[in-house]
Design a protein around this motif. Structure first.
Motif, PDB file in Angstrom:
ATOM      1  N   GLY A 157       4.172  20.915  40.593  1.00 57.46           N
ATOM      2  CA  GLY A 157       5.204  20.258  41.388  1.00 57.46           C
ATOM      3  C   GLY A 157       6.182  21.222  42.040  1.00 57.46           C
ATOM      4  N   PRO A 158       7.493  20.954  41.909  1.00 52.74           N
ATOM      5  CA  PRO A 158       8.500  21.779  42.601  1.00 52.74           C
ATOM      6  C   PRO A 158       8.609  23.205  42.065  1.00 52.74           C
ATOM      7  N   ARG A 160       6.114  25.203  41.957  1.00 50.88           N
ATOM      8  CA  ARG A 160       5.099  26.003  42.646  1.00 50.88           C
ATOM      9  C   ARG A 160       5.734  26.989  43.626  1.00 50.88           C
TER      10      ARG A 160
END
Length: 324
Positions: A157-158, A160
């Motif tokens: 998710g965020p 990455r």
């Protein structure tokens, strides 16, 4: 030697597909250019080379050229076809125009007929000659770098940082004198451009000097091949790539947040020296060290129930070591 009407020697502009904005620059083109430059240098003829904008930043491009500054135009390598080649005849109509080491597909093409002389490597009505790249000056061997990156792993998710990591790695590699070879750990039995067995991936890795990767198996398989990897964890805060680097006791680990050219430079130097021996030493680690399958064997032997005393305690992360 071609001269001006007043008898003074003129200047030559050397062009090719490597000069066009919509062209491409190939290794063969550049080697052919080197062969032509060698001839011009030996003849003592002054010349300039027009490069595709951006390929050689700061050097001459066709957009910068003052056509009236030249009496000769050379076109080197590639096919004589298309509007870009024909455009040179208009732009340099006052010049003596010569094509060398080229392919002639249609002798009646204006791109061909616009030249005063065509020294072809292949044409319908002429003997075939060797490509100019065959005799071109060639430098020494450079390091070969296996590049194993991924743009997937959406499960993070965020956290990455995969796109950012790939961009920084690509920019850094562009400034190094090396041969990057893009490799994939993904297998496909139907796509002949991908490996279909793990042995094929490892065989490819064994033939490079260094690996740069943000993949867990890029790390593991590089070590199995005995090649030092620069390992980047593309997940903010660290995830499986960092964990595996610690498990393999591999020091060349860079958190995505800390990725920079200077950090890559440091690990590059280490991999080219002490890292080679370190990778050879760790080559046996993935095969000889403990892994989760050992626990599986014990679990199956006990009837599928893990004894309470054998619960796995959280592992403490090894401290990161600096390059050098």
């Amino acid at each position: 030697m071609v001269t001006r009407e007043d008898g003074t020697a003129g200047r030559t502009l050397v062009t090719g597909w490597f000069s066009f904005l919509d062209g491409e620059v190939t290794a063969g083109d550049v080697l052919a250019l080197r062969r032509v430059r060698e001839v011009l240098d030996r003849a003592g003829l002054p010349y300039d080379v027009a490069w595709r904008p951006g390929f050689r930043p700061g050097l001459l491009s066709l957009d910068d050229v003052r056509a009236d500054g030249y009496t000769r135009l050379l076109f080197v390598c590639g096919p004589l076809a298309g509007s870009q080649v024909s455009g040179l005849h208009r732009q340099f109509s006052h010049c003596r125009r010569i094509a060398v080491g080229v392919s002639v597909i249609d002798p009646a093409d204006p791109a061909v007929t616009g030249f005063h002389e065509v020294l072809a490597r292949d044409a319908q009505d002429r003997p075939v000659t060797r490509d100019l790249a065959v005799r071109a000056p060639l430098g020494g061997r450079v390091p070969v770098v296996g590049v194993v990156l991924t743009d997937g792993q959406g499960e993070y998710g965020p956290l990455r940082m995969h796109t950012e990591v790939a961009g920084k790695v690509g920019g850094w590699l562009a400034g190094r004198d090396c041969a990057p070879v893009v490799l994939q750990t993904r297998l496909d039995s139907r796509d002949g451009m991908l490996c279909s067995e793990p042995e094929q991936v490892v065989s490819a890795l064994e033939r490079v000097d260094t690996v740069i990767t943000d993949r867990l198996h890029g790390l593991v398989l590089a070590l199995r091949a005995g090649v030092p990897p620069i390992v980047i964890d593309p997940v903010r805060g660290g995830a499986k790539v960092s964990a595996q680097a610690h498990a393999c006791r591999w020091p060349a680990l860079v958190p995505g947040e800390a990725l920079s050219a200077s950090v890559l430079d440091a690990w590059w130097a280490w991999c080219a020296s002490r890292g080679r021996e370190a990778a050879r030493h760790r080559r046996a680690v993935p095969a000889g060290g403990p892994d989760a399958a050992d626990e599986l064997a014990a679990l199956l032997a006990s009837g599928g129930t893990r004894p309470a005393a054998s619960a796995v305690a959280p592992r403490r992360r090894a401290p990161r070591r600096a390059a050098g």
